[in-house]
Design a protein around this motif. Structure first.
Motif, mmCIF file in Angstrom:
data_model
loop_
_atom_site.group_PDB
_atom_site.id
_atom_site.type_symbol
_atom_site.label_atom_id
_atom_site.label_comp_id
_atom_site.label_asym_id
_atom_site.label_seq_id
_atom_site.Cartn_x
_atom_site.Cartn_y
_atom_site.Cartn_z
ATOM 1 N N VAL A 29 0.833 -1.205 0.000
ATOM 2 C CA VAL A 29 0.000 0.000 0.000
ATOM 3 C C VAL A 29 0.868 1.257 0.000
ATOM 4 C CG1 VAL A 29 -1.663 1.307 1.389
ATOM 5 C CG2 VAL A 29 -2.027 -1.143 0.947
ATOM 6 N N ALA A 30 1.934 1.264 0.777
ATOM 7 C CA ALA A 30 2.840 2.427 0.796
ATOM 8 C C ALA A 30 3.443 2.647 -0.590
ATOM 9 C CB ALA A 30 3.928 2.238 1.848
ATOM 10 N N ASP A 31 3.889 1.566 -1.228
ATOM 11 C CA ASP A 31 4.442 1.684 -2.587
ATOM 12 C C ASP A 31 3.382 2.141 -3.577
ATOM 13 O OD1 ASP A 31 7.024 0.976 -1.814
ATOM 14 O OD2 ASP A 31 6.746 -1.149 -2.311
ATOM 15 N N PHE A 32 2.177 1.619 -3.434
ATOM 16 C CA PHE A 32 1.077 2.001 -4.321
ATOM 17 C C PHE A 32 0.831 3.510 -4.287
ATOM 18 C CE2 PHE A 32 -3.525 2.925 -4.371
ATOM 19 C CZ PHE A 32 -3.795 2.671 -5.703
ATOM 20 N N TYR A 33 0.687 4.067 -3.102
ATOM 21 C CA TYR A 33 0.404 5.506 -3.006
ATOM 22 C C TYR A 33 1.612 6.354 -3.382
ATOM 23 C CZ TYR A 33 -4.262 4.720 -1.225
ATOM 24 O OH TYR A 33 -5.584 4.364 -1.115
ATOM 25 N N ARG A 34 2.825 5.871 -3.124
ATOM 26 C CA ARG A 34 4.028 6.594 -3.556
ATOM 27 C C ARG A 34 4.071 6.663 -5.074
ATOM 28 N NH1 ARG A 34 8.335 4.694 -5.326
ATOM 29 N NH2 ARG A 34 8.085 2.630 -4.413
ATOM 30 N N ILE A 35 3.785 5.548 -5.718
ATOM 31 C CA ILE A 35 3.760 5.498 -7.180
ATOM 32 C C ILE A 35 2.662 6.411 -7.713
ATOM 33 C CG2 ILE A 35 3.209 3.983 -9.136
ATOM 34 C CD1 ILE A 35 4.712 1.748 -7.457
ATOM 35 N N ASN A 47 -6.069 12.788 -7.782
ATOM 36 C CA ASN A 47 -6.896 13.952 -7.473
ATOM 37 C C ASN A 47 -8.197 13.590 -6.753
ATOM 38 O OD1 ASN A 47 -5.044 15.723 -8.563
ATOM 39 N ND2 ASN A 47 -5.979 15.682 -10.579
ATOM 40 N N LEU A 48 -8.552 12.324 -6.707
ATOM 41 C CA LEU A 48 -9.749 11.882 -5.998
ATOM 42 C C LEU A 48 -9.505 11.782 -4.490
ATOM 43 C CD1 LEU A 48 -10.912 9.011 -8.402
ATOM 44 C CD2 LEU A 48 -11.701 11.398 -8.351
ATOM 45 N N TYR A 49 -8.243 11.808 -4.092
ATOM 46 C CA TYR A 49 -7.852 11.631 -2.700
ATOM 47 C C TYR A 49 -7.500 12.972 -2.061
ATOM 48 C CZ TYR A 49 -7.208 6.640 -3.733
ATOM 49 O OH TYR A 49 -7.386 5.328 -4.087
ATOM 50 N N PRO A 50 -7.593 13.051 -0.729
ATOM 51 C CA PRO A 50 -7.111 14.261 -0.046
ATOM 52 C C PRO A 50 -5.582 14.326 -0.128
ATOM 53 C CG PRO A 50 -7.770 12.608 1.556
ATOM 54 C CD PRO A 50 -8.145 12.070 0.195
ATOM 55 N N GLU A 51 -5.035 15.480 0.152
ATOM 56 C CA GLU A 51 -3.578 15.639 0.116
ATOM 57 C C GLU A 51 -2.905 14.665 1.079
ATOM 58 O OE1 GLU A 51 -0.176 18.986 0.985
ATOM 59 O OE2 GLU A 51 -2.177 19.652 0.388
ATOM 60 N N ARG A 57 -4.320 5.234 3.179
ATOM 61 C CA ARG A 57 -3.370 4.126 3.326
ATOM 62 C C ARG A 57 -3.874 3.114 4.348
ATOM 63 N NH1 ARG A 57 0.727 8.296 3.435
ATOM 64 N NH2 ARG A 57 1.874 8.228 1.480
ATOM 65 N N ASP A 58 -4.315 3.628 5.473
ATOM 66 C CA ASP A 58 -4.797 2.749 6.534
ATOM 67 C C ASP A 58 -6.024 1.966 6.086
ATOM 68 O OD1 ASP A 58 -4.723 1.609 9.091
ATOM 69 O OD2 ASP A 58 -6.058 3.142 9.896
ATOM 70 N N LYS A 59 -6.956 2.642 5.443
ATOM 71 C CA LYS A 59 -8.170 1.959 4.998
ATOM 72 C C LYS A 59 -7.869 0.901 3.946
ATOM 73 C CE LYS A 59 -11.903 5.118 6.090
ATOM 74 N NZ LYS A 59 -13.058 5.852 5.535
ATOM 75 N N LEU A 64 -7.446 -4.662 2.448
ATOM 76 C CA LEU A 64 -6.742 -5.753 1.763
ATOM 77 C C LEU A 64 -6.381 -6.884 2.715
ATOM 78 C CD1 LEU A 64 -4.395 -3.807 -0.689
ATOM 79 C CD2 LEU A 64 -6.477 -5.104 -1.244
ATOM 80 N N THR A 65 -6.086 -6.558 3.964
ATOM 81 C CA THR A 65 -5.768 -7.593 4.947
ATOM 82 C C THR A 65 -6.912 -8.604 5.043
ATOM 83 O OG1 THR A 65 -4.276 -6.192 6.212
ATOM 84 C CG2 THR A 65 -5.337 -7.992 7.410
ATOM 85 N N GLY A 66 -8.123 -8.125 5.222
ATOM 86 C CA GLY A 66 -9.270 -9.029 5.303
ATOM 87 C C GLY A 66 -9.629 -9.643 3.966
ATOM 88 N N TRP A 67 -9.564 -8.865 2.912
ATOM 89 C CA TRP A 67 -9.932 -9.320 1.565
ATOM 90 C C TRP A 67 -9.044 -10.471 1.112
ATOM 91 C CZ3 TRP A 67 -7.815 -8.374 -3.545
ATOM 92 C CH2 TRP A 67 -8.736 -8.564 -4.588
ATOM 93 N N LEU A 68 -7.788 -10.446 1.575
ATOM 94 C CA LEU A 68 -6.847 -11.503 1.197
ATOM 95 C C LEU A 68 -6.848 -12.682 2.165
ATOM 96 C CD1 LEU A 68 -3.878 -9.296 -0.042
ATOM 97 C CD2 LEU A 68 -5.404 -10.732 -1.427
ATOM 98 N N GLY A 69 -7.771 -12.685 3.119
ATOM 99 C CA GLY A 69 -7.917 -13.840 3.997
ATOM 100 C C GLY A 69 -7.321 -13.671 5.377
ATOM 101 N N GLY A 70 -6.861 -12.471 5.707
ATOM 102 C CA GLY A 70 -6.327 -12.208 7.039
ATOM 103 C C GLY A 70 -7.410 -11.681 7.953
#
Length: 145
Positions: A29-35, A47-51, A57-59, A64-70
Motif C-alpha cells: 500500500v505504501a508503494d502504491f500511493y508513492r507510485i 486527485n480523488l484523494y485528499p492531500e 493508506r490505513d483503509k 486488503l488484509t481481510g480481503w486476502l484472507g487475514g
C-alpha cells in the motif's frame, strides 16, 4: 503441503500469507500511493484523494488484509463496506480505473511476491476496480458498454 505444491490462493489465508501478512500488505500500500504520487498518468486518480493519504493508506491496508484472507481489520475499525457503493461518490471512468490498476501493478512488481501470486493478485484486483468503475458510471446515468 509438499514442496512441489503451490498454495491455493483465495483459500483460507494463503493469499494473505503470500502477500507478506499485514507488514507485507502495508508495504504494498505504501508503494502504491508513492507510485500514484509520482506517476503523471495517475494524476486523474490521485486527485480523488485528499492531500494527506494517511487515512487512505490505513483503509486500503486494512481492507486488503481481510480481503486476502487475514484478520477483518477494516470491518473492526470502519464498519462494513460495499466497494461499488463506496466509490459512487467519484466519477471513475476507464481512465481512473486503468490508472489505479497501473499503480497497483507497479507496486506489486516491487514486492517479493512469486510471479504466480503477483499475477493472481492483479487479476483479483481488477474485479473490484471494474465494479467500482461500473457503479460510478451507473450512478451518473452513463450507459455501460
Amino acid at each position: 503441503m509438499s514442496l512441489t505444491q503451490q498454495p491455493q490462493f483465495g483459500v483460507g489465508d494463503a493469499s494473505f500469507q503470500a502477500a507478506g501478512a499485514e507488514a507485507g500488505i502495508r508495504r504494498l500500500v505504501a508503494d502504491f500511493y508513492r507510485i500514484m504520487d509520482q506517476k503523471s498518468a495517475a494524476a486523474c486518480v490521485r486527485n480523488l484523494y485528499p492531500e494527506d493519504l494517511s487515512l487512505a493508506r490505513d483503509k486500503l491496508a486494512t481492507f486488503l488484509t481481510g480481503w486476502l484472507g487475514g484478520p477483518r481489520r477494516y470491518a473492526e475499525r470502519f464498519g462494513p463496506i460495499s466497494i461499488p457503493q463506496f466509490h459512487t461518490r467519484w466519477n471513475i471512468t476507464q481512465t481512473e480505473r486503468d490508472a489505479w490498476l497501473a499503480c497497483m501493478q507497479d507496486a506489486i512488481a516491487l514486492q517479493p511476491y512469486s510471479a504466480t501470486f503477483a499475477d493472481y493478485l492483479l487479476a483479483q484486483l481488477r474485479i473490484p476496480a471494474e465494479r467500482a468503475h461500473q457503479a460510478s458510471q451507473l450512478a451518473r446515468g452513463c450507459p455501460m458498454s
